[in-house]
Design a protein around this motif. Structure first.
Motif, PDB file in Angstrom:
ATOM      1  N   ALA A 247      38.055  11.241  43.564  1.00 57.78           N
ATOM      2  CA  ALA A 247      37.196  12.360  43.173  1.00 57.78           C
ATOM      3  C   ALA A 247      36.280  11.981  42.011  1.00 57.78           C
ATOM      4  O   ALA A 247      35.139  12.451  41.930  1.00 57.78           O
ATOM      5  N   GLU A 248      36.768  11.155  41.114  1.00 56.98           N
ATOM      6  CA  GLU A 248      35.925  10.707  39.999  1.00 56.98           C
ATOM      7  C   GLU A 248      34.779   9.834  40.501  1.00 56.98           C
ATOM      8  O   GLU A 248      33.631   9.969  40.050  1.00 56.98           O
ATOM      9  N   LEU A 249      35.080   8.934  41.420  1.00 56.44           N
ATOM     10  CA  LEU A 249      34.024   8.080  41.968  1.00 56.44           C
ATOM     11  C   LEU A 249      32.992   8.905  42.728  1.00 56.44           C
ATOM     12  O   LEU A 249      31.787   8.654  42.630  1.00 56.44           O
ATOM     13  N   ASP A 250      33.453   9.897  43.462  1.00 55.25           N
ATOM     14  CA  ASP A 250      32.520  10.777  44.180  1.00 55.25           C
ATOM     15  C   ASP A 250      31.622  11.524  43.201  1.00 55.25           C
ATOM     16  O   ASP A 250      30.406  11.646  43.410  1.00 55.25           O
ATOM     17  N   ARG A 251      32.223  12.035  42.133  1.00 58.02           N
ATOM     18  CA  ARG A 251      31.451  12.763  41.135  1.00 58.02           C
ATOM     19  C   ARG A 251      30.440  11.836  40.456  1.00 58.02           C
ATOM     20  O   ARG A 251      29.299  12.229  40.188  1.00 58.02           O
ATOM     21  N   ALA A 252      30.849  10.608  40.177  1.00 56.04           N
ATOM     22  CA  ALA A 252      29.939   9.658  39.545  1.00 56.04           C
ATOM     23  C   ALA A 252      28.764   9.329  40.464  1.00 56.04           C
ATOM     24  O   ALA A 252      27.617   9.231  39.997  1.00 56.04           O
ATOM     25  N   ARG A 253      29.019   9.173  41.740  1.00 54.02           N
ATOM     26  CA  ARG A 253      27.913   8.901  42.683  1.00 54.02           C
ATOM     27  C   ARG A 253      26.928  10.069  42.714  1.00 54.02           C
ATOM     28  O   ARG A 253      25.713   9.864  42.806  1.00 54.02           O
ATOM     29  N   GLU A 254      27.444  11.282  42.627  1.00 51.23           N
ATOM     30  CA  GLU A 254      26.559  12.449  42.566  1.00 51.23           C
ATOM     31  C   GLU A 254      25.688  12.387  41.314  1.00 51.23           C
ATOM     32  O   GLU A 254      24.482  12.680  41.368  1.00 51.23           O
ATOM     33  N   LYS A 255      26.290  12.008  40.192  1.00 52.63           N
ATOM     34  CA  LYS A 255      25.535  11.934  38.946  1.00 52.63           C
ATOM     35  C   LYS A 255      24.472  10.835  38.999  1.00 52.63           C
ATOM     36  O   LYS A 255      23.397  10.975  38.410  1.00 52.63           O
ATOM     37  N   VAL A 256      24.772   9.749  39.681  1.00 58.81           N
ATOM     38  CA  VAL A 256      23.776   8.692  39.844  1.00 58.81           C
ATOM     39  C   VAL A 256      22.546   9.242  40.557  1.00 58.81           C
ATOM     40  O   VAL A 256      21.403   9.041  40.130  1.00 58.81           O
ATOM     41  N   ASP A 257      22.785   9.956  41.674  1.00 55.15           N
ATOM     42  CA  ASP A 257      21.669  10.485  42.459  1.00 55.15           C
ATOM     43  C   ASP A 257      20.919  11.585  41.712  1.00 55.15           C
ATOM     44  O   ASP A 257      19.679  11.649  41.751  1.00 55.15           O
ATOM     45  N   GLU A 258      21.664  12.450  41.027  1.00 52.62           N
ATOM     46  CA  GLU A 258      21.055  13.606  40.379  1.00 52.62           C
ATOM     47  C   GLU A 258      20.423  13.258  39.035  1.00 52.62           C
ATOM     48  O   GLU A 258      19.484  13.927  38.596  1.00 52.62           O
ATOM     49  N   LYS A 259      20.929  12.220  38.382  1.00 55.79           N
ATOM     50  CA  LYS A 259      20.508  11.952  37.011  1.00 55.79           C
ATOM     51  C   LYS A 259      20.134  10.500  36.786  1.00 55.79           C
ATOM     52  O   LYS A 259      18.958  10.190  36.530  1.00 55.79           O
ATOM     53  N   TYR A 260      21.087   9.596  36.842  1.00 60.04           N
ATOM     54  CA  TYR A 260      20.906   8.282  36.251  1.00 60.04           C
ATOM     55  C   TYR A 260      19.962   7.357  37.015  1.00 60.04           C
ATOM     56  O   TYR A 260      19.538   6.329  36.482  1.00 60.04           O
ATOM     57  N   ARG A 261      19.611   7.722  38.260  1.00 57.69           N
ATOM     58  CA  ARG A 261      18.535   7.026  38.974  1.00 57.69           C
ATOM     59  C   ARG A 261      17.317   7.915  39.191  1.00 57.69           C
ATOM     60  O   ARG A 261      16.312   7.463  39.758  1.00 57.69           O
ATOM     61  N   ALA A 262      17.372   9.150  38.776  1.00 59.84           N
ATOM     62  CA  ALA A 262      16.301  10.106  39.041  1.00 59.84           C
ATOM     63  C   ALA A 262      15.195   9.976  37.998  1.00 59.84           C
ATOM     64  O   ALA A 262      15.459   9.894  36.792  1.00 59.84           O
ATOM     65  N   ASP A 263      13.951   9.974  38.454  1.00 57.78           N
ATOM     66  CA  ASP A 263      12.824   9.860  37.538  1.00 57.78           C
ATOM     67  C   ASP A 263      12.801  10.978  36.508  1.00 57.78           C
ATOM     68  O   ASP A 263      12.367  10.771  35.360  1.00 57.78           O
ATOM     69  N   ASP A 264      13.255  12.181  36.890  1.00 56.83           N
ATOM     70  CA  ASP A 264      13.262  13.300  35.948  1.00 56.83           C
ATOM     71  C   ASP A 264      14.109  12.994  34.719  1.00 56.83           C
ATOM     72  O   ASP A 264      13.869  13.541  33.635  1.00 56.83           O
ATOM     73  N   TRP A 265      15.105  12.156  34.886  1.00 57.56           N
ATOM     74  CA  TRP A 265      15.960  11.768  33.764  1.00 57.56           C
ATOM     75  C   TRP A 265      15.487  10.458  33.137  1.00 57.56           C
ATOM     76  O   TRP A 265      15.282  10.365  31.929  1.00 57.56           O
ATOM     77  N   VAL A 266      15.270   9.449  33.969  1.00 49.42           N
ATOM     78  CA  VAL A 266      14.979   8.114  33.448  1.00 49.42           C
ATOM     79  C   VAL A 266      13.600   8.058  32.791  1.00 49.42           C
ATOM     80  O   VAL A 266      13.429   7.439  31.736  1.00 49.42           O
ATOM     81  N   ARG A 267      12.612   8.731  33.385  1.00 47.42           N
ATOM     82  CA  ARG A 267      11.234   8.634  32.877  1.00 47.42           C
ATOM     83  C   ARG A 267      10.798   9.879  32.112  1.00 47.42           C
ATOM     84  O   ARG A 267       9.602  10.089  31.901  1.00 47.42           O
ATOM     85  N   ARG A 268      11.744  10.688  31.696  1.00 45.63           N
ATOM     86  CA  ARG A 268      11.348  11.923  31.013  1.00 45.63           C
ATOM     87  C   ARG A 268      10.773  11.613  29.645  1.00 45.63           C
ATOM     88  O   ARG A 268      11.102  10.619  29.006  1.00 45.63           O
ATOM     89  N   ARG A 269       9.901  12.495  29.198  1.00 43.93           N
ATOM     90  CA  ARG A 269       9.175  12.305  27.957  1.00 43.93           C
ATOM     91  C   ARG A 269      10.016  12.740  26.755  1.00 43.93           C
ATOM     92  O   ARG A 269      10.870  13.617  26.883  1.00 43.93           O
ATOM     93  N   PRO A 270       9.767  12.164  25.589  1.00 40.53           N
ATOM     94  CA  PRO A 270      10.488  12.599  24.387  1.00 40.53           C
ATOM     95  C   PRO A 270      10.292  14.102  24.138  1.00 40.53           C
ATOM     96  O   PRO A 270       9.202  14.629  24.327  1.00 40.53           O
ATOM     97  N   GLY A 271      11.363  14.749  23.747  1.00 39.02           N
ATOM     98  CA  GLY A 271      11.299  16.172  23.441  1.00 39.02           C
ATOM     99  C   GLY A 271      11.615  17.067  24.596  1.00 39.02           C
ATOM    100  O   GLY A 271      11.875  18.258  24.409  1.00 39.02           O
ATOM    101  N   SER A 272      11.619  16.539  25.819  1.00 32.88           N
ATOM    102  CA  SER A 272      11.991  17.359  26.968  1.00 32.88           C
ATOM    103  C   SER A 272      13.493  17.537  26.979  1.00 32.88           C
ATOM    104  O   SER A 272      14.237  16.667  26.537  1.00 32.88           O
ATOM    105  N   ARG A 273      13.945  18.645  27.489  1.00 34.10           N
ATOM    106  CA  ARG A 273      15.381  18.949  27.485  1.00 34.10           C
ATOM    107  C   ARG A 273      15.965  18.691  28.855  1.00 34.10           C
ATOM    108  O   ARG A 273      15.397  19.038  29.876  1.00 34.10           O
ATOM    109  N   SER A 274      17.120  18.031  28.853  1.00 34.05           N
ATOM    110  CA  SER A 274      17.777  17.730  30.118  1.00 34.05           C
ATOM    111  C   SER A 274      19.234  17.451  29.843  1.00 34.05           C
ATOM    112  O   SER A 274      19.593  16.937  28.785  1.00 34.05           O
ATOM    113  N   ASP A 275      20.101  17.765  30.785  1.00 28.71           N
ATOM    114  CA  ASP A 275      21.504  17.401  30.665  1.00 28.71           C
ATOM    115  C   ASP A 275      21.735  15.997  31.174  1.00 28.71           C
ATOM    116  O   ASP A 275      22.832  15.519  31.149  1.00 28.71           O
TER     117      ASP A 275
END
Length: 275
Positions: A247-275
């Motif tokens: 379940a942890e690995l599944d959750r981590a894969r979801e986070k990769v897709d939703e956040k850690y590889r997503a441009d909204d997270w990786v390329r976001r500008r300083p001052g923008s708010r994101s989890d």
């Protein structure tokens, strides 16, 4: 630590031995380890490495400081950490990473005290392979702010050996958990570390004057250093051998897709708010 908190080694800890994964997955697993600890599961100490090579940006870092064409051409991943600070280039050989995840209530509330507690096994591991290391105690000025290893050094979390930075550590706190992770330099690749960034005139020679690798200071292989780090982390909390739940690995894969590889997270500008 307050006496009422007891020893952190009295809790349930697992050690996860060195895993080689892409950077976005490693950052997701750090976050998942914090969630698991906050939810009453095992606390985690682990050692990991990055493959392919990866540039991890600090939480508030401007993406315009990245040479995206260079990273694409060289096959270097780019992700963004939950922790602040500047960008760090991680490769499979030269960088050794670790993380510690535990409930916030079981650790010192003061940030400096917490850093110094959780950095004990890191200092011990580096010393175990024959390197004289400690927190920096003198002001060291900034060379180039967007790069973590070229920032002004801070006595809370920057470690130096032979007068040069050998390790950096950072923390974040979310969902009642503390996650501390760090980058330990086994071997310096100054040219690539500088190549992933844009907008500077720092030379490789200047980088090497600031940063040192363990391989320059000790007759220890990378494998020997990884073993020393794993043993030190495990012994520090009396951890049992462990692994990730499905379940942890599944959750981590979801986070990769939703956040850690997503441009909204990786390329976001300083001052923008994101989890």
């Amino acid at each position: 630590m307050n006496d009422s908190q007891g020893s952190i080694a009295d809790r349930e800890w697992r050690v996860i031995r060195e895993e080689v994964r892409p950077g976005p997955m490693q950052m997701a697993l750090d976050e998942v380890a914090g969630e698991t600890a906050a939810a009453g599961g095992p606390r985690t100490v682990r050692v990991y490495s990055w493959e392919p090579s990866c540039l991890s940006l600090g939480y508030g870092q401007d993406p315009e400081t990245v040479d995206w064409d260079y990273c694409d051409r060289e096959g270097i991943d780019v992700t963004r950490r939950q922790t602040g600070g500047g960008g760090i280039y991680h490769d499979r050989h030269g960088d050794v990473a670790y993380s510690i995840a535990a409930p916030k209530s079981e650790l010192p509330g003061d940030l400096m005290d917490c850093y110094h507690l959780l950095c004990e096994p890191i200092l011990d591991a580096i010393r175990a392979v024959g390197v004289d290391v400690d927190f920096v105690d003198d002001d060291v000025p900034v060379i180039w702010h967007p790069a973590c290893y070229l920032r002004a050094l801070h006595p809370a979390h920057d470690m130096v050996a032979a007068g040069r930075k050998v390790a950096g550590n950072a923390q974040y706190r979310r969902r009642d958990a503390v996650v501390q992770h760090g980058s330990l330099t086994y071997s310096v690749d100054a040219e690539t570390h500088l190549g992933v960034f844009d907008g500077h005139d720092v030379t490789p020679e200047a980088f090497r004057e600031r940063v040192v690798g363990i391989d320059e200071l000790a007759d220890a292989s990378r494998e020997e250093f990884v073993a020393a780090l794993t043993e030190s982390l495990s012994g520090f909390v009396d951890a049992d051998e462990g692994s990730w739940a499905d379940a942890e690995l599944d959750r981590a894969r979801e986070k990769v897709d939703e956040k850690y590889r997503a441009d909204d997270w990786v390329r976001r500008r300083p001052g923008s708010r994101s989890d």
